[in-house]
Scaffold this active site. Structure first.
Site, short mmCIF file in Angstrom:
data_model
loop_
_atom_site.label_atom_id
_atom_site.label_comp_id
_atom_site.label_asym_id
_atom_site.label_seq_id
_atom_site.Cartn_x
_atom_site.Cartn_y
_atom_site.Cartn_z
N SER A 97 6.05 5.52 -1.32
CA SER A 97 5.43 5.33 -0.01
C SER A 97 5.52 3.91 0.52
O SER A 97 5.28 3.68 1.72
CB SER A 97 3.96 5.77 -0.04
OG SER A 97 3.19 4.90 -0.86
N LYS A 167 -1.24 0.34 0.09
CA LYS A 167 -0.71 0.45 1.45
C LYS A 167 -0.77 -0.93 2.11
O LYS A 167 -1.31 -1.89 1.58
CB LYS A 167 -1.52 1.44 2.29
CG LYS A 167 -1.68 2.84 1.70
CD LYS A 167 -0.39 3.62 1.68
CE LYS A 167 -0.60 5.02 1.10
NZ LYS A 167 0.68 5.73 0.88
#
Length: 312
Positions: A97, A167
């Site tokens: 990701s 993230k």
């Protein structure tokens, strides 16, 4: 026979020893500080011993390395635990990701020190945070072996029991973030130039447009760099917080890729997050407070001037 004369011939007369001190029967001078008959076997004397107080001359042997080893290991473990708790901790990247910034299997070091001093996550930083609830509910964690449990205990590997994510922070408390289909991500009306860090060929948010979202104070909006392969804030807007993450859940900022060696690199904040005007909303708050604080002073001064004219 004269009085006082010795009988016999050749016996020396009794006379004082040299220095005027009589000699004892052992030929040692009396009065030299040693009582008669107190000799030192082997010819040793008090001055022959180098140790203080005339103790044993044998030196203490150093302890064996194997006896010291448990102590050294104990100290190393304590230091590792302190570093893990207060300074830095290693985390493994489990997914794609965050490509190409981070690859699956990379090990990153996370700064845990600055949050202890009240530091909050900033836009553009890569952060590790605990699952706010519902983000990883369908992800099964493999059962760690004994070695993995030990390494996670001392901070060299992430804990298998804790569900953590990594993230990039896009917006912080007080920001308004938005992304329309075919458009860029905007923060407080300013478009982000994310081509320098998102995965090559990805769009900003075409797979999941969103917003506008007002990020509450004490929370952050996060997105993966591999936009079309990241279940980030966009995909959890139905949960409490509308996809935002509490800063209390943030473990720390990822500062460096530490492993493998050929991928060693720092993780700086992209320059697009430093563009002028991005902090416009935040800058308006101190300005508004300044105006509000100045108004009473202005009214007080005008009242003084008016009173002065009336009195005159």
């Amino acid at each position: 026979m004269a009085v006082g004369a010795r009988s016999g011939h050749g016996e020396p007369e009794d006379r004082p020893s040299s220095g005027g001190i009589p000699a004892d029967s052992a030929g040692r001078a009396e009065g030299d500080g040693v009582p008669p008959g107190d000799g030192f076997p082997g010819g040793d004397s008090p001055g022959d011993d180098d140790s203080p107080g005339g103790g044993s001359t044998a030196q203490k042997k150093p302890r064996s390395f194997w006896k010291e080893l448990p102590l050294l290991i104990g100290i190393a473990l304590i230091l590792a635990l302190l570093i893990k708790t207060f300074l830095v901790q290693a985390f493994s990247i489990p997914s794609d990701s965050m490509q190409n910034t981070l690859q699956r299997g990379d090990r990153v070091l996370v700064d845990k020190l600055t949050p202890w001093f009240g530091s909050e996550p900033e836009r553009g930083e890569v952060v590790v945070f605990h699952d706010p609830g519902g983000w990883l509910e369908d992800t099964a964690a493999p059962e760690p072996n004994a070695v993995q449990k030990f390494l996670s205990f001392i901070g060299l590997m992430p804990s298998a029991e804790e569900k953590d994510l990594i993230k990039r922070v896009i917006a912080i408390g007080g920001d308004t973030v938005e992304c329309k289909k075919n458009g860029p991500v905007t923060v407080n009306g300013k478009a982000l130039d994310d081509k320098s860090f998102i995965f090559e060929g990805n769009s900003a948010c075409d797979d999941e447009p969103f917003g506008p979202i007002h990020v509450p104070e004490g929370r952050i909006w996060v997105m993966g760099d591999h936009r079309q392969n990241s279940l980030d804030s966009r995909y959890h807007q139905e949960l409490p917080g509308q996809g935002t993450v509490s800063t209390d859940e943030v473990v720390g900022r990822a500062i460096v890729v530490a492993w493998p060696v050929n991928r060693w690199a720092t993780l700086p904040v992209p320059s697009t997050f430093d563009q002028p005007g991005l902090n416009k909303a935040a800058a308006a708050v101190p300005a508004a407070l300044g105006v509000a604080g100045a108004l009473p002073l202005v009214f007080w001064r005008r009242r003084r001037l008016t009173s002065g004219r009336t009195a005159g």
